[in-house]
Design a protein around this motif. Structure first.
Motif, PDB file in Angstrom:
ATOM      1  N   HIS A 390      65.612  -9.446  66.253  1.00  0.00           N
ATOM      2  CA  HIS A 390      65.353 -10.614  64.623  1.00  0.00           C
ATOM      3  C   HIS A 390      65.862 -10.661  63.019  1.00  0.00           C
ATOM      4  CE1 HIS A 390      61.989 -13.942  64.172  1.00  0.00           C
ATOM      5  NE2 HIS A 390      62.940 -14.164  63.766  1.00  0.00           N
ATOM      6  N   PHE A 413      67.103 -18.019  71.993  1.00  0.00           N
ATOM      7  CA  PHE A 413      65.947 -17.902  72.253  1.00  0.00           C
ATOM      8  C   PHE A 413      66.153 -16.609  73.597  1.00  0.00           C
ATOM      9  CE2 PHE A 413      61.961 -16.649  74.400  1.00  0.00           C
ATOM     10  CZ  PHE A 413      61.819 -15.652  73.451  1.00  0.00           C
ATOM     11  N   TRP A 469      61.558 -17.941  67.509  1.00  0.00           N
ATOM     12  CA  TRP A 469      62.728 -16.779  67.249  1.00  0.00           C
ATOM     13  C   TRP A 469      64.138 -17.558  67.330  1.00  0.00           C
ATOM     14  CZ3 TRP A 469      66.090 -13.567  69.144  1.00  0.00           C
ATOM     15  CH2 TRP A 469      66.531 -12.024  69.245  1.00  0.00           C
ATOM     16  N   PRO A 471      67.612 -15.135  67.049  1.00  0.00           N
ATOM     17  CA  PRO A 471      68.311 -14.008  66.483  1.00  0.00           C
ATOM     18  C   PRO A 471      69.710 -13.897  65.543  1.00  0.00           C
ATOM     19  CG  PRO A 471      69.485 -15.501  68.038  1.00  0.00           C
ATOM     20  CD  PRO A 471      68.942 -16.045  67.891  1.00  0.00           C
TER      21      PRO A 471
END
Lengths: 544, 256
Positions: A390, A413, A469, A471
């Motif tokens: 992350h 994600f 989320w 990357p």
């Protein structure tokens, strides 16, 4: 206005690197860092001091020489290895050449300043680790108060030896292997060091009970060639607890090796340090070799990955994450040493006193229960990997996902988590299951690994369930909600152990297939629920 | 002044800079131009002592950069194109650290920093309280420029210095360069932005594949080569002729 005389460049650099050792890069405010530095340093010192109680309490039946050697073993294992893992990133900071090499400083000054900081840091750790031992050492057989200064001096020498050895090894690696291989070597080295530290912490108590340590003879057999014995002998000679005839060889080896290493690392190779630093910076933009990137593209275009990655955005996110997993220096240096404890812990659990197979245990008794706990523990591999993936130095590049016409964050994600499952979580679970089966001489751990395996995709969905989320989209050190992270990890460990435990219990009654089928069904239901929860969440690209 | 003679850098089998020679007198702003990979940054890195030349020499104010690197480096200030800084330091900590490396005492350093702060319209609170990692690109660039000029160097080397600066700061910085040159500083300005180079520099050197193609005042070069502008001269010398037709063909190929 104060008009202080400017300090020497080397002193300025020492202050600089000491600050950098404790600070992250992207937290916006100074005060946050001051607090973090104090907490981090005090916490580390306390942990080391507590850990140092273990060898210190083992003193009473030991001769002083054996005790000193034991303390040096601990120091070498923990303080030196911590030094080694900090040294890689400090010695070879990318872009540092652009900041400093055109300033009026010599590469040797730069290297000396960094080593000074590293030795200072490791000495703090070493003295914390030896704190209890300094006092209990005076009560050893042939012990005296002289042990205090003698052991302090030998510890300083040991840390200088360690620092010089580490600097030499890193410099030689960069000189001989070039930047690309150096990055991989650095990752490998730090992963191995982490494993050695964890394994060492398990082996040390057993080592303390060995006859060879209890009745140490430093001039016999292989003893004179062990670095901790060199420095233990220096302790012994300074205290007068051993004679020169007994301990001259290891003591001379210790002083000689330290002198030669210091000369090689700081004098002989010191001037080449700047060249190495520049080479590291020059290689920053080197494109990966074509065959490897082509292979990855081919792999994604072929079955079974083609079936698994049907969404084109998901596929690209998979490729992006795979590229970072394999090629990015910063990710590799964080990820693999970070995952190392999770890989070694299951094996330690199985090899430990509760996990080893006893006579009459056919691999389905207590040892299997320990194996299923160990396999359940692997559930945090995808979570930990997702946590590392992350955050990156290149987080600003993730802007592209915000202004590109991406309908939702979930394909990004899913691509990323599938890369983690494909390259890390699935292979690791299978390999650890196979190793455990081999250790226990039973196929049962492999079957339990199958139940653990089907639950891994569920765990990998959790970071996206908790919050949006994307990357590689967050700066390092911007830890917004560590509490939530710990809670999720704890939950996963419990769920993982429960799944493996149920599988082990079912296996003992011959119903493993039902347990695996149940795990598959549960996994499907949970995955569908989690995926739909994420999809329903409205995404405002600038607010994740 | 700067004097480079036969400067060459070879990486493996690739010749990055090939036998480059020129002098830059005090008061000159030399624009170093060239296409990507021409060897501009490598040349600057050799002049600053960051890279060791394979052969040839570079002198800063008569001091050889390889033989007396510390003395030579004291004379120069360099703005690298990467804009690299220690992101874990505040702007003030970074600048004070750099000042100390040049032997400037803290009081004097703070005074000079305040002057740059005023010049670049930087906020003192940000400089003291915020880490460089949280700065915008333009603010970081201002810090890097300040770090290069803080010790009042006699020679200034700039690699794409305006990258990230806002229009006001860029105009101010260009005026500053002209003033510095009038005061006798030697300035080398490497950039891809031809119109800025044409406006700021009183001498231009174009390099390609590590070799010096032309060197002289911009007006003279344009006149000598019968070019219509610096851009026209640059493209004709570096082999990118007919770019308008190529661009048109390319744009058409993108259309459905």
């Amino acid at each position: 206005m104060s008009t202080k005389t400017p300090p020497s460049p080397e002193k300025v650099l020492r202050t600089l690197f000491w600050q950098l050792l404790f600070r992250g890069r992207s937290a916006p405010h100074m005060n946050q860092h001051r607090k973090r530095k104090q907490i981090s340093l005090t916490g580390t010192i306390l942990i080391y001091a507590l850990f140092g109680l273990m060898p210190a309490m083992g003193i009473f039946a030991m001769p002083q020489l054996a005790f000193a050697s034991l303390l040096h073993s601990f120091t070498f294992l923990f303080a030196s290895l911590t030094l080694a893992s900090s040294a890689g990133t400090m010695l070879f900071m990318r872009e540092e050449a652009e900041i400093l090499l055109h300033r009026p400083i010599r590469p040797q000054e730069l290297l000396r300043a960094k080593c000074h900081v590293l030795v200072k840091f490791s000495l703090i750790l070493a003295f914390a680790l030896n704190f209890a031992g300094f006092f209990t050492g005076t009560f050893a057989k042939n012990g005296s108060l002289l042990f205090l200064p003698a052991h302090a001096l030998a510890t300083v020498l040991l840390m200088v030896f360690s620092a010089a050895l580490i600097v030499l090894v890193y410099n030689l690696c960069l000189k001989w292997f070039g930047r690309e291989r150096f990055d991989n070597l650095l990752t490998l080295l730090q992963t191995v060091l982490t494993i050695v530290m964890i394994a060492g912490s398990q082996l040390m108590p057993r080592f303390m009970r060995m006859d060879a340590m209890q009745n140490i003879d430093v001039s016999h057999g292989w003893m004179p060639f062990l670095p901790p014995v060199w420095f233990g002998s220096i302790d012994g000679l300074l205290c007068g607890s051993v004679t020169l005839a007994e301990a001259w060889l290891p003591a001379a080896l210790g002083i000689g090796a330290t002198t030669i290493l210091v000369w090689l690392a700081f004098v002989r190779l010191g001037s080449a340090y700047g060249i190495g630093l520049q080479a590291l910076n020059e290689g920053a933009g080197v494109a990966p070799d074509k065959p490897r990137s082509r292979l990855l593209a081919k792999l994604v275009a072929a079955a079974p990955l083609r079936w698994w990655l049907r969404d084109p955005i998901e596929r690209q996110s998979f490729l992006l994450t795979s590229a970072y997993l394999w090629r990015d220096r910063e990710t590799k240096l964080k990820l693999y040493p970070g995952l190392a404890p999770m890989l070694i812990m299951p094996l330690i659990m199985v090899l430990g006193p509760g996990g080893r197979r006893s006579a009459g245990d056919d691999g389905t008794g207590p040892s299997l229960i320990m194996a299923c706990f160990a396999l359940g523990y692997l559930g945090i591999v995808p979570l930990q990997a997702m946590l590392f993936l992350h955050r990156t130095e290149h987080w600003r590049a993730a802007e592209v996902f915000r202004y590109a016409p991406v309908p939702h964050w979930t394909p990004l994600f899913h691509g990323s988590r599938k890369a983690v499952l494909w390259w890390l979580a699935f292979p690791v679970t299978v390999i650890i299951g196979a190793i455990m089966s081999a250790i226990l001489g039973s196929p049962a751990p492999m079957f339990i690994a199958a139940a653990a395996l089907v639950m891994l995709p569920v765990y990998s969905l959790l970071p996206g369930v908790v919050k949006t989320w994307i990357p590689l989209s967050q700066p390092n050190q911007d830890q917004r909600d560590p509490g939530m992270g710990c809670l999720v990890m704890g939950g996963v460990v419990i769920a993982g152990m429960a799944t493996s435990g149920i599988a082990a219990w079912a296996e003992s009654y011959g119903y493993l297939w039902i347990a695996v089928l149940g795990a598959v069904l549960l996994s499907i239901v949970l995955q569908k629920t989690f995926v739909s929860m994420m999809r329903e969440r409205v995404w405002y690209p600038d607010e994740d | 002044m700067i004097s480079i003679q036969g400067l060459t850098k070879v990486f493996g089998t690739q010749v990055a800079v090939d036998n480059l020679s020129f002098d830059v007198a005090p008061g000159t702003i030399l624009g170093l131009l060239g296409p990507n990979g021409a060897g501009k940054t490598t040349t600057l890195k050799m002049i600053t002592g960051m890279l060791e030349p394979t052969s040839g020499t570079a002198q800063i104010c008569g001091i050889d950069i390889v033989r007396q690197p510390i003395e030579a480096k004291r004379q120069l200030g360099f703005v690298p194109d990467s804009g690299a800084v220690y992101e874990a330091l505040t702007g003030l900590e970074f600048l004070l650290m750099i000042a100390s490396l040049y032997g400037i005492d803290e009081g004097q350093a703070r005074m000079r920093i305040r002057q740059f702060l005023d010049f670049f319209d930087l906020d003192e609170k940000t400089l003291e309280g915020k880490l460089l990692g949280a700065y915008s690109k333009g603010m970081r660039r201002k810090i890097v420029i300040t770090a290069a000029l803080l010790h009042n160097p006699r020679v200034v080397l700039l690699d794409e210095p305006l990258d990230g600066l806002d229009a006001n700061a860029a105009v101010g910085f260009k005026a500053l360069l002209e003033t510095l040159a009038r005061e006798g500083k030697t300035i080398v300005y490497s950039s891809h932005v031809l119109d800025v180079v044409e406006r700021v520099c009183n001498r231009i050197a174009i390099i390609a594949q590590g070799k010096l193609l032309v060197d002289g005042p911009p007006a003279d070069l344009i006149h000598q080569h019968r070019a219509t502008s610096l851009e026209n001269l640059f493209t004709s010398l570096t082999g990118l002729s007919g770019h308008e037709a190529r661009a048109e063909a390319f744009a058409k190929s993108l259309l459905p």
